[in-house]
Design a protein around this motif. Structure first.
Motif, PDB file in Angstrom:
ATOM      1  N   GLY A  87      -2.163   1.194   6.802  1.00  0.00           N
ATOM      2  CA  GLY A  87      -3.548   1.219   5.909  1.00  0.00           C
ATOM      3  C   GLY A  87      -4.575   0.398   5.694  1.00  0.00           C
ATOM      4  N   LYS A  88      -4.564  -0.352   6.881  1.00  0.00           N
ATOM      5  CA  LYS A  88      -5.742  -1.755   6.572  1.00  0.00           C
ATOM      6  C   LYS A  88      -7.019  -1.032   6.549  1.00  0.00           C
ATOM      7  CE  LYS A  88      -3.820  -3.634  10.295  1.00  0.00           C
ATOM      8  NZ  LYS A  88      -2.496  -2.687  10.258  1.00  0.00           N
ATOM      9  N   ASP A 130       1.527   5.644  -3.733  1.00  0.00           N
ATOM     10  CA  ASP A 130       1.413   7.050  -4.232  1.00  0.00           C
ATOM     11  C   ASP A 130       2.678   8.015  -3.727  1.00  0.00           C
ATOM     12  OD1 ASP A 130      -0.087   8.365  -1.535  1.00  0.00           O
ATOM     13  OD2 ASP A 130      -0.196   6.440  -1.751  1.00  0.00           O
ATOM     14  N   LEU A 131       3.136   7.271  -2.511  1.00  0.00           N
ATOM     15  CA  LEU A 131       4.356   7.929  -1.908  1.00  0.00           C
ATOM     16  C   LEU A 131       5.592   7.831  -2.885  1.00  0.00           C
ATOM     17  CD1 LEU A 131       3.958   7.158   1.932  1.00  0.00           C
ATOM     18  CD2 LEU A 131       3.270   9.205   0.604  1.00  0.00           C
ATOM     19  N   THR A 180      -9.631   5.735  11.188  1.00  0.00           N
ATOM     20  CA  THR A 180      -8.104   5.751  10.901  1.00  0.00           C
ATOM     21  C   THR A 180      -7.194   6.869  11.425  1.00  0.00           C
ATOM     22  OG1 THR A 180      -8.237   7.014   8.924  1.00  0.00           O
ATOM     23  CG2 THR A 180      -8.683   4.898   8.672  1.00  0.00           C
ATOM     24  N   SER A 181      -5.965   6.666  11.627  1.00  0.00           N
ATOM     25  CA  SER A 181      -5.080   7.721  11.914  1.00  0.00           C
ATOM     26  C   SER A 181      -3.811   7.474  11.689  1.00  0.00           C
ATOM     27  CB  SER A 181      -5.405   8.047  13.620  1.00  0.00           C
ATOM     28  OG  SER A 181      -4.517   7.001  14.136  1.00  0.00           O
ATOM     29  N   TYR A 182      -2.848   8.528  11.928  1.00  0.00           N
ATOM     30  CA  TYR A 182      -1.413   8.358  11.499  1.00  0.00           C
ATOM     31  C   TYR A 182      -0.658   8.052  12.863  1.00  0.00           C
ATOM     32  CZ  TYR A 182      -0.241  12.590  13.858  1.00  0.00           C
ATOM     33  OH  TYR A 182      -0.084  13.706  14.892  1.00  0.00           O
ATOM     34  N   PHE A 183      -1.360   7.704  13.682  1.00  0.00           N
ATOM     35  CA  PHE A 183      -0.945   6.802  15.023  1.00  0.00           C
ATOM     36  C   PHE A 183      -0.864   5.384  14.846  1.00  0.00           C
ATOM     37  CE2 PHE A 183      -3.306  10.736  16.686  1.00  0.00           C
ATOM     38  CZ  PHE A 183      -2.080  11.667  17.206  1.00  0.00           C
ATOM     39  N   PRO A 184       0.148   4.839  15.132  1.00  0.00           N
ATOM     40  CA  PRO A 184       0.083   3.238  15.165  1.00  0.00           C
ATOM     41  C   PRO A 184      -0.971   2.816  16.199  1.00  0.00           C
ATOM     42  CG  PRO A 184       2.349   3.845  15.786  1.00  0.00           C
ATOM     43  CD  PRO A 184       1.440   5.234  15.559  1.00  0.00           C
ATOM     44  N   THR A 186       3.661  12.204   3.316  1.00  0.00           N
ATOM     45  CA  THR A 186       2.311  12.328   2.825  1.00  0.00           C
ATOM     46  C   THR A 186       2.026  12.389   1.527  1.00  0.00           C
ATOM     47  OG1 THR A 186       2.263  14.683   3.325  1.00  0.00           O
ATOM     48  CG2 THR A 186       1.376  13.318   5.158  1.00  0.00           C
ATOM     49  N   THR A 197      -7.778   2.170   6.059  1.00  0.00           N
ATOM     50  CA  THR A 197      -8.236   3.195   5.054  1.00  0.00           C
ATOM     51  C   THR A 197      -8.515   2.365   3.685  1.00  0.00           C
ATOM     52  OG1 THR A 197      -6.306   4.436   6.095  1.00  0.00           O
ATOM     53  CG2 THR A 197      -6.997   5.156   3.670  1.00  0.00           C
ATOM     54  N   ASN A 219       0.827  -1.189  -0.163  1.00  0.00           N
ATOM     55  CA  ASN A 219       0.043   0.121   0.095  1.00  0.00           C
ATOM     56  C   ASN A 219       0.689   1.260  -0.107  1.00  0.00           C
ATOM     57  OD1 ASN A 219      -2.378   1.277   0.081  1.00  0.00           O
ATOM     58  ND2 ASN A 219      -2.290   1.556   2.286  1.00  0.00           N
ATOM     59  N   LYS A 220       0.189   2.423  -0.354  1.00  0.00           N
ATOM     60  CA  LYS A 220       0.907   3.848  -0.325  1.00  0.00           C
ATOM     61  C   LYS A 220       1.690   4.086  -1.539  1.00  0.00           C
ATOM     62  CE  LYS A 220       0.678   3.742   4.735  1.00  0.00           C
ATOM     63  NZ  LYS A 220       1.101   4.402   5.896  1.00  0.00           N
ATOM     64  N   THR A 242       0.908  -2.578  12.229  1.00  0.00           N
ATOM     65  CA  THR A 242       0.419  -1.120  12.573  1.00  0.00           C
ATOM     66  C   THR A 242       0.590   0.025  11.657  1.00  0.00           C
ATOM     67  OG1 THR A 242       2.034  -0.626  14.130  1.00  0.00           O
ATOM     68  CG2 THR A 242       0.232  -1.607  14.968  1.00  0.00           C
ATOM     69  N   ASN A 243      -0.321   0.640  11.031  1.00  0.00           N
ATOM     70  CA  ASN A 243      -0.238   1.793  10.409  1.00  0.00           C
ATOM     71  C   ASN A 243       0.099   1.724   8.811  1.00  0.00           C
ATOM     72  OD1 ASN A 243      -0.537   4.233  11.417  1.00  0.00           O
ATOM     73  ND2 ASN A 243       1.544   4.802  11.683  1.00  0.00           N
TER      74      ASN A 243
END
Ligand code: GTP
Ligand code: MG
Length: 371
Positions: A176-177, A111-112, A197-201, A245, A179, A108-109, A173-174
């Protein structure tokens, strides 16, 4: 059928069991909110509305035990991992947790990553890392749960691979499951941000079942904690700095022999031997990179860690493990030096010997360049 008793109520945001008696424990909500149509625990409510994370009494082991119950179930395992931190987010020996259920890997991600990245090369590298981690997988996919890249194809393939069984979405953790599942929910119902969802694990605390049809569900699960992840050694604020991000912009540094780069104060690279070269750095655009002479690097670190060289900050310096070093001799091929959870440095052909410093436990590795 009678109404749900309170014990059976699950927070739609994080999967914890709703309770009204222990504010420090998962699922706490004031009694007055129970009459609401959708019940969210207080922690989810605060995260959603104020982006404020409340610590709860759950241990890494509790999460592991919970996810370990999948071993006795039958279904497809969708192992999501973070493409920006592959080594830190792939779960070694996942079958010990999920039994002999079939696994597909979802990076995932995407896009980064720089657009110019070679996707086939990337998948090949992921397969080799997965092999080393003892993971036999049916297939590998690259997606962005935020931007939607690769989602249609993956959805189709999940439908194939799941054989009319449940789908368990698991991962560190974190990654993006939640999301990812929110995006699927949004595509089929139009509802937005159903799961918290959040950017915290450590956001999701229990299983969250989303029906796929009358018999089967997709299940969001709490993230498994991987001690090797950089995220555990920095403060919440610093996490914002090191987590990209948007697409990472390459930053190029000309380095002579006996010169050093610092990545904040979290990692360091020395060119021990080699001709002058352009090193291309792929890190969160907000992480400061500092170049200096190797002979000055130790002093600089001693005197400026937590200030010029930050993150860490003054508080989290204390929890950052001591640096360990490894030496890499690179010759010929263009090579990436990977700092898990932070980014990587691409070194052109030529002969070069580098010494890298990273917090003990966050091991640096090299790979054939992806660009
Ligand atoms: N750039 C980018 N960020 C993403 C993507 N998917 C998720 N994120 C971000 O990653 C962070 C974690 O997302 P979550 O969905 O909460 O991750 P999770 O795996 O459910 O985390 P836990 O519940 O803590 O295990 C959030 O800040 C998301 O916005 C993506 O495709 N691209
Ligand atoms: Mg989650």
């Amino acid at each position: 059928m009678g109404g749900l008793s309170m014990e059976e109520m699950i927070c739609q945001g994080c999967g914890s069991i709703i309770q009204t008696t222990h504010p420090e424990d998962p699922g706490f909500t004031p009694k007055s909110t129970l009459k609401n149509e959708v019940v969210l625990c207080q922690r989810c409510f605060r995260l959603k509305h104020y982006n404020d994370i409340q610590d709860v009494n759950v241990t890494d082991d509790d999460f592991l035990k919970m996810v370990g119950t999948i071993r006795k179930k039958r279904g497809l395992i969708v192992h999501i991992f973070d493409l920006f931190d592959v080594t830190g987010s792939l779960i070694n020996g996942l079958p010990r947790i999920t039994g002999d259920n079939p696994i597909i890997l979802v990076g995932n991600k995407v896009d980064l990553l720089p657009k110019s990245i070679n996707k086939n090369q990337l998948i090949k590298w992921i397969r080799s890392i997965a092999n080393e981690a003892g993971l036999q997988v049916k297939d590998v996919f690259l997606i962005s749960s935020v931007k939607g890249q690769g989602m249609d194809y993956l959805t189709e393939q999940i439908e194939n691979y799941r054989n009319k069984k449940d789908v368990y979405v698991v991962g560190t953790t974190n990654v993006g499951k939640s999301t990812f599942i929110n995006r699927l929910i949004n595509q089929s119902t139009g509802l937005k941000e159903v799961i918290t969802t959040s950017y915290f694990p450590g956001t999701t605390l229990g299983f969250i079942e989303i029906p796929l049809d009358e018999q089967t569900s997709m299940i969001d699960t709490p993230g498994i904690v991987n001690e090797k992840q950089m995220a555990h050694y920095v403060s919440k604020n610093d996490l914002k700095i090191i987590t990209p991000t948007k697409e990472v912009k390459p930053r190029v540094y000309q380095l002579n022999e006996k010169q050093t780069l610092f990545f904040g104060g979290l990692a360091r690279l020395d060119v021990l031997k080699g001709e002058k070269q352009s090193l291309v750095c792929y890190f969160s655009n907000r992480l400061r990179i500092h170049r200096t002479k190797m002979e000055k690097a130790d002093d600089l670190y001693e005197n400026h860690i937590g200030e010029l060289l930050s993150p860490p900050d003054k508080n989290t310096m204390e929890i950052l493990p001591e640096f360990t070093t490894s030496t890499f001799r690179i010759a010929g091929e263009k090579t990436d030096i990977v700092f898990p959870g932070l980014g990587w440095v691409s070194v052109p052909g030529g002969e070069i010997t580098v010494v890298v410093h990273s917090p003990n436990g966050v091991a640096v590795s090299i790979r054939k360049s992806l660009l």
